[in-house]
Design an enzyme around this catalytic site. Structure first.
Site, PDB file in Angstrom:
ATOM      1  CB  SER A  66      -0.297  21.404  28.941  1.00 33.37           C
ATOM      2  OG  SER A  66       0.641  20.395  28.581  1.00 33.37           O
ATOM      3  CB  ILE A 115       3.920  32.877  34.870  1.00 29.33           C
ATOM      4  CG1 ILE A 115       3.356  31.462  34.828  1.00 29.33           C
ATOM      5  CG2 ILE A 115       5.009  32.989  35.933  1.00 29.33           C
ATOM      6  CD1 ILE A 115       4.283  30.410  34.236  1.00 29.33           C
ATOM      7  NE  ARG A 160       1.058  18.394  24.756  1.00 28.68           N
ATOM      8  CZ  ARG A 160       2.293  18.050  25.095  1.00 28.68           C
ATOM      9  NH1 ARG A 160       3.044  18.886  25.793  1.00 28.68           N
ATOM     10  NH2 ARG A 160       2.803  16.892  24.740  1.00 28.68           N
ATOM     11  CG  HIS A 194      11.408  16.533  30.247  1.00 28.21           C
ATOM     12  ND1 HIS A 194      10.225  17.101  29.852  1.00 28.21           N
ATOM     13  CD2 HIS A 194      11.060  15.438  30.972  1.00 28.21           C
ATOM     14  CE1 HIS A 194       9.209  16.390  30.309  1.00 28.21           C
ATOM     15  NE2 HIS A 194       9.689  15.388  31.009  1.00 28.21           N
ATOM     16  CB  CYS A 197      30.393  10.434  21.502  1.00 27.58           C
ATOM     17  SG  CYS A 197      30.706   8.962  20.506  1.00 27.58           S
TER      18      CYS A 197
HETATM   19  P1  NAD Z   1       3.233  22.529  27.221  1.00 29.19           P
HETATM   20  O1  NAD Z   1       3.562  23.309  25.995  1.00 29.19           O
HETATM   21  O2  NAD Z   1       2.538  21.233  27.063  1.00 29.19           O
HETATM   22  O3  NAD Z   1       2.318  23.442  28.140  1.00 29.19           O
HETATM   23  C1  NAD Z   1       2.614  24.768  28.420  1.00 29.19           C
HETATM   24  C2  NAD Z   1       1.471  25.347  29.229  1.00 29.19           C
HETATM   25  O4  NAD Z   1       1.880  26.634  29.656  1.00 29.19           O
HETATM   26  C3  NAD Z   1       0.174  25.511  28.445  1.00 29.19           C
HETATM   27  O5  NAD Z   1      -0.889  24.908  29.160  1.00 29.19           O
HETATM   28  C4  NAD Z   1      -0.011  27.031  28.361  1.00 29.19           C
HETATM   29  O6  NAD Z   1      -1.352  27.428  28.530  1.00 29.19           O
HETATM   30  C5  NAD Z   1       0.801  27.529  29.525  1.00 29.19           C
HETATM   31  N1  NAD Z   1       1.395  28.850  29.324  1.00 29.19           N
HETATM   32  C6  NAD Z   1       2.019  29.324  28.217  1.00 29.19           C
HETATM   33  N2  NAD Z   1       2.476  30.578  28.441  1.00 29.19           N
HETATM   34  C7  NAD Z   1       2.102  30.888  29.711  1.00 29.19           C
HETATM   35  C8  NAD Z   1       2.294  32.028  30.525  1.00 29.19           C
HETATM   36  N3  NAD Z   1       2.927  33.119  30.095  1.00 29.19           N
HETATM   37  N4  NAD Z   1       1.788  32.000  31.785  1.00 29.19           N
HETATM   38  C9  NAD Z   1       1.119  30.904  32.240  1.00 29.19           C
HETATM   39  N5  NAD Z   1       0.935  29.799  31.510  1.00 29.19           N
HETATM   40  C10 NAD Z   1       1.419  29.793  30.266  1.00 29.19           C
HETATM   41  O7  NAD Z   1       4.562  22.387  28.038  1.00 29.19           O
HETATM   42  P2  NAD Z   1       5.023  21.310  29.125  1.00 29.19           P
HETATM   43  O8  NAD Z   1       3.883  20.973  30.013  1.00 29.19           O
HETATM   44  O9  NAD Z   1       6.285  21.826  29.699  1.00 29.19           O
HETATM   45  O10 NAD Z   1       5.363  19.969  28.345  1.00 29.19           O
HETATM   46  C11 NAD Z   1       5.918  19.857  27.081  1.00 29.19           C
HETATM   47  C12 NAD Z   1       7.371  19.580  26.884  1.00 29.19           C
HETATM   48  O11 NAD Z   1       7.819  20.761  26.322  1.00 29.19           O
HETATM   49  C13 NAD Z   1       8.342  19.374  27.998  1.00 29.19           C
HETATM   50  O12 NAD Z   1       8.833  18.093  27.897  1.00 29.19           O
HETATM   51  C14 NAD Z   1       9.513  20.341  27.688  1.00 29.19           C
HETATM   52  O13 NAD Z   1      10.732  19.649  27.673  1.00 29.19           O
HETATM   53  C15 NAD Z   1       9.233  20.809  26.312  1.00 29.19           C
HETATM   54  N6  NAD Z   1       9.509  22.202  25.935  1.00 29.19           N
HETATM   55  C16 NAD Z   1      10.399  22.949  26.627  1.00 29.19           C
HETATM   56  C17 NAD Z   1      10.620  24.251  26.254  1.00 29.19           C
HETATM   57  C18 NAD Z   1      11.624  25.056  27.053  1.00 29.19           C
HETATM   58  O14 NAD Z   1      12.580  24.499  27.574  1.00 29.19           O
HETATM   59  N7  NAD Z   1      11.408  26.363  27.184  1.00 29.19           N
HETATM   60  C19 NAD Z   1       9.919  24.814  25.191  1.00 29.19           C
HETATM   61  C20 NAD Z   1       9.006  23.993  24.497  1.00 29.19           C
HETATM   62  C21 NAD Z   1       8.813  22.685  24.881  1.00 29.19           C
END
Ligand code: NAD
Length: 242
Positions: free
Chosen positions: A188, A231, A35, A120, A128
């Site tokens: 998020s 972070i 997001r 997740h 399978c």
């Molecule tokens: P999200 O994408 O909804 O939110 C990510 C948040 O992290 C955002 O608000 C953003 O501002 C913040 N962010 C991004 N980079 C940052 C940084 N360097 N430091 C601090 N904040 C930072 O992700 P979510 O809340 O985890 O939910 C979405 C779904 O995304 C989950 O179900 C997950 O399974 C899936 N997902 C996982 C991965 C992964 O495993 N790396 C990647 C993409 C999506």
């Protein structure tokens, strides 16, 4: 800096820590989140393509989109960053740490964290749907549409899809109930039911809550400490105090 100091003091005063992490903790390893601007959602309706509905309707198309969305071929190349390593370092200092992660990339385990609950699921395996045999990522990558060697069924992913129940729910709630401090990093807080954990902890047990996220979230009002920073930068500052 004051909020960093306040969080450092909260960490020092706590023995049992729960980290609730999201895609934002892995962006500094090179994996896009969903997001942020530039995140995966910027490219259309991802939620539809990684839903249980879409898998059931069209498993072949599902695998094509799934592999693209999660850049499956690249998965082995990513390394944990200072965010993942910070959490592991607290464990090394003797804190009891549980990581509740929404991520499916395996980077907390790669960093050495011992108690990780992948709410997740994971990209590292598939199974399978008929005989339940489990296949590793290498196998999933070998064929465009991965099928079971025994019965030719198209495999199902071990990632929790939109429309599925999350994994380890009871264990996660137990960890939240018994912790001294819950820290959200890089989420998020848009995805249910995980996004309700902080509010639930505050209302039920008056748990101390902190969040480190680059952008404001819809749940910030529940947190005692809110740090809007990357972070990597935030944990560098925290290390000055711990
Ligand atoms: P999200 O994408 O909804 O939110 C990510 C948040 O992290 C955002 O608000 C953003 O501002 C913040 N962010 C991004 N980079 C940052 C940084 N360097 N430091 C601090 N904040 C930072 O992700 P979510 O809340 O985890 O939910 C979405 C779904 O995304 C989950 O179900 C997950 O399974 C899936 N997902 C996982 C991965 C992964 O495993 N790396 C990647 C993409 C999506």
């Amino acid at each position: 800096m004051e909020t960093n100091r306040a969080l450092a003091e909260m960490i020092q005063a706590s023995q049992k820590l729960v980290f609730l992490t999201g895609a934002g903790i892995s962006t500094e390893s090179g994996i896009p989140d969903f997001r942020s601007s530039g995140g995966i959602y910027a490219n259309g309706n991802v939620e539809h393509y990684i839903s249980r509905y879409f898998y059931n309707k069209s498993p072949k198309d599902f695998w094509k989109h799934f592999k693209e969305i999660f850049q499956l071929k690249m998965l082995g190349n990513y390394e944990p960053n200072n965010g993942h390593l910070f959490i592991k370092a607290l464990e090394d200092m003797g804190k009891e740490v549980t990581v509740l992660t929404q991520n499916i990339d395996g980077l907390h385990q790669k960093a050495g964290s011992k108690h990780v609950l992948e709410l997740h699921g994971t990209l590292r395996s598939a199974h399978c749907p008929k005989c339940k045999r489990v296949y590793n990522l290498e196998y999933t990558l070998k064929n465009d549409i991965p099928r079971c060697e025994l019965d030719d069924f198209i495999l199902d992913t071990d990632v929790v899809l939109f429309g599925d129940a999350i994994k380890h729910f009871d264990e996660a709630i137990n960890a939240v109930e018994s912790c001294d401090l819950l820290i959200v990093m890089g989420s998020s807080l848009n995805v249910t039911p995980v996004n309700a954990f902080p509010e639930y902890a505050k209302r039920s047990w008056n748990t101390k809550l902190a969040i480190i996220n680059k952008e404001e979230t819809i749940k910030d009002r529940y947190f005692d400490v809110v740090i809007h920073e990357k972070i990597g930068k935030a944990v560098r500052n925290l290390r000055d105090f711990i």
